[in-house]
Design an enzyme around this catalytic site. Sequence first.
Site, PDB file in Angstrom:
ATOM      1  CG  ASP A 159      -9.747  -1.980  12.575  1.00  0.00           C
ATOM      2  OD1 ASP A 159      -8.826  -1.311  12.079  1.00  0.00           O
ATOM      3  OD2 ASP A 159      -9.620  -3.182  12.881  1.00  0.00           O
ATOM      4  CB  ILE A 219      -1.381   4.697  17.756  1.00  0.00           C
ATOM      5  CG1 ILE A 219      -0.436   4.155  16.672  1.00  0.00           C
ATOM      6  CG2 ILE A 219      -1.042   6.145  18.109  1.00  0.00           C
ATOM      7  CD1 ILE A 219      -0.561   4.864  15.345  1.00  0.00           C
ATOM      8  CG  HIS A 261      -9.671  -3.284   8.566  1.00  0.00           C
ATOM      9  ND1 HIS A 261      -8.816  -3.817   9.513  1.00  0.00           N
ATOM     10  CD2 HIS A 261     -10.708  -4.147   8.467  1.00  0.00           C
ATOM     11  CE1 HIS A 261      -9.333  -4.950   9.965  1.00  0.00           C
ATOM     12  NE2 HIS A 261     -10.482  -5.171   9.343  1.00  0.00           N
ATOM     13  CG  ASN A 278      -2.199  -0.776   0.946  1.00  0.00           C
ATOM     14  OD1 ASN A 278      -3.031  -0.340   0.156  1.00  0.00           O
ATOM     15  ND2 ASN A 278      -2.320  -1.939   1.557  1.00  0.00           N
TER      16      ASN A 278
HETATM   17  C1  GRF Z   1      -3.368  -4.614   3.982  1.00  0.00           C
HETATM   18  O1  GRF Z   1      -4.234  -5.675   3.698  1.00  0.00           O
HETATM   19  C2  GRF Z   1      -4.056  -3.575   4.827  1.00  0.00           C
HETATM   20  O2  GRF Z   1      -5.424  -3.481   4.585  1.00  0.00           O
HETATM   21  C3  GRF Z   1      -3.826  -4.083   6.210  1.00  0.00           C
HETATM   22  O3  GRF Z   1      -2.540  -4.656   6.196  1.00  0.00           O
HETATM   23  C4  GRF Z   1      -2.217  -5.046   4.868  1.00  0.00           C
HETATM   24  C5  GRF Z   1      -0.947  -4.347   4.521  1.00  0.00           C
HETATM   25  O4  GRF Z   1      -0.401  -4.767   3.310  1.00  0.00           O
HETATM   26  N1  GRF Z   1      -3.996  -3.032   7.181  1.00  0.00           N
HETATM   27  P1  GRF Z   1       0.868  -4.022   2.711  1.00  0.00           P
HETATM   28  O5  GRF Z   1       1.945  -4.036   3.803  1.00  0.00           O
HETATM   29  O6  GRF Z   1       0.450  -2.644   2.357  1.00  0.00           O
HETATM   30  O7  GRF Z   1       1.288  -4.838   1.526  1.00  0.00           O
END
Ligand code: GRF
Length: 197
Positions: free
Chosen positions: A148, A91, A107, A14
């Site tokens: 969340d 956090i 999430h 991400n």
């Molecule tokens: C993702 O599925 C995100 O939704 C969750 O952790 C995962 C992180 O994946 N919070 P990456 O490290 O971004 O590949």
Amino acid sequence: MLRLAVLVSGNGSNMLAILDAYKKELLNNLVPVLCVADRPCKALERAAGWGLETVLLEGKHNGEKLTDALDRQLSERRIDIVALAGWLSIISGKLTRKWTGRMVNIHPSLLPEYGGKGMYGEYVHKAVLDAGKKQSGCTVHFVTDSIDGGKILGQSRVKVLKNDTAESLAARILIEEHRLYPKILADLAVDIRVHHR
Ligand code: GRF
């Protein structure tokens, strides 16, 4: 310009999607300037490889200490927006309150379903499959002291297929995460700029 910090613990896909969007000038006035990790991880290496400043807060995994160290990093670097991208530590409320409306998380479920303590990674997707859900997806939301539980800023939906495993479902959702997260951050950057005028 608004300064973005990305918080990571894992793979960093991400984060890369966010950095890629920045390169393509899709983040409006938002500029990634810092990557913070709470453990050594691939994401940290990827951030360094990209040329982003990196900080490792290793050995400070208990709530308050980690929160204080993070707080210092974010204020020293005059960060405006914080994006949790696979960050796994809790956090504490002291910091989430300070960052109200400027700290976001992604999430891998359609919150409010399948969120909260212990709901991360494959646990989320297994729970979705066990419940026989027809749909899942991902959610970008504000970070608050309820895990969340902050205001939802955007979601993408994915169909659950008959032969899905937790792994195959996670992979399809991740593709949507990479589309959704940069878009929401770009929108937030505009909102915050307008707000602060
Ligand atoms: C993702 O599925 C995100 O939704 C969750 O952790 C995962 C992180 O994946 N919070 P990456 O490290 O971004 O590949």
